[in-house]
Design a protein around this motif. Structure first.
Motif, mmCIF file in Angstrom:
data_model
loop_
_atom_site.group_PDB
_atom_site.id
_atom_site.type_symbol
_atom_site.label_atom_id
_atom_site.label_comp_id
_atom_site.label_asym_id
_atom_site.label_seq_id
_atom_site.Cartn_x
_atom_site.Cartn_y
_atom_site.Cartn_z
ATOM 1 N N ASN A 77 0.832 -1.197 0.000
ATOM 2 C CA ASN A 77 0.000 0.000 0.000
ATOM 3 C C ASN A 77 0.870 1.252 0.000
ATOM 4 N N ALA A 80 -3.783 -2.285 -4.790
ATOM 5 C CA ALA A 80 -3.883 -2.715 -3.387
ATOM 6 C C ALA A 80 -5.212 -2.303 -2.757
ATOM 7 N N THR A 83 -2.186 -6.315 3.824
ATOM 8 C CA THR A 83 -1.745 -5.108 3.124
ATOM 9 C C THR A 83 -0.721 -4.382 3.989
#
Ligand code: SF4
Ligand code: SF4
Length: 227
Positions: free
Chosen positions: A29, A38, A62
């Motif tokens: 991210n 993402a 993430t």
């Protein structure tokens, strides 16, 4: 900070994942977020495709900046399900995939091809580097990029000058990239990837498609650079 990566065709991803059962989907991210890969909706659609291939998705994680090695180590150490996946699919640029590949116990594959738009890459404090070639071949090279780890960018094995694992161009400072690739594939039990068809790249794929250039320009116009 922006980065351009596009999802690989799922047929190609399926080919790399066909021998595995349970997968960790790990997304960056950091700067990849600029192009949506993402984003939760995108990760959900990747998850659905993976499940269609017959694999279980053990978790979706993430992380900001997969190019930051200590951060990656931390997250992999604390992944809830780390005993429960046998392969990692990484949604990031080529640097993120290389860092995860170095830190993980499991085979690691790229979900994306990284393309150049003349933007800066992420943190990239480690030695890994990506030439944004648009056709990521890390699955065939043990997660080490031959375009950047080899001083000559050789795609199909070492030149004749490698001595005791050192690069002939920079013997004092660089390990031979192909020595690294060999060691990584040997450790993974995948030396078979070194034989057979040669790696051939289509460098025209490094040209960004027009819609992504427009998107980049829109983002720049809005002043949305985050780093
Ligand atoms: S093969 Fe290397 S240069 Fe190409 S996208 Fe992958 S890491 Fe980047
Ligand atoms: S010694 Fe290894 S890293 Fe250096 S140019 Fe030759 S193949 Fe590439």
């Amino acid at each position: 900070m922006m980065l351009l990566s596009r999802l690989k065709p799922f047929d190609e991803i399926r080919d790399h994942l066909k021998d595995f059962e349970t997968l960790l989907l790990l997304a960056c991210n950091g700067c990849g977020e600029s192009f949506g890969n993402a984003e939760p909706e995108c990760l959900k659609s990747i998850e659905a495709e993976i499940e269609k291939m017959g694999l279980d998705v053990a978790d979706i994680l993430t992380v900001d900046f997969l190019c930051e090695q200590l951060l990656v180590r931390h997250w992999l150490d604390h992944a809830n399900c780390k005993e429960n996946f046998d392969v990692i699919l990484v949604v990031s640029c080529g640097i993120g995939v290389q860092v995860v590949s170095k830190e993980s116990q499991q085979p690691t594959y790229p979900a994306c091809d990284t393309i150049t738009i003349g933007a800066r890459l992420g943190q990239a404090w480690g030695r890994e580097s990506c030439k944004e070639c648009g056709q990521c071949i890390l699955p065939q090279t043990g997660g080490v990029c031959p375009l950047t780890a080899c001083s000559k960018g050789l795609l199909n094995g070492p030149c004749g000058g490698s001595q005791e694992g050192r690069c002939e161009v920079f013997p004092e400072t660089r390990e031979c990239g192909w020595h690294l690739i060999y060691k990584r594939l040997e450790a993974a039990g995948r030396k078979d990837l070194l034989v057979g068809r040669p790696l051939i790249k289509d460098f025209s794929l490094s040209e960004p498609p027009e819609e992504l250039v427009s998107l980049r320009n829109e983002i720049l116009a809005k002043g949305e650079e985050t780093l």
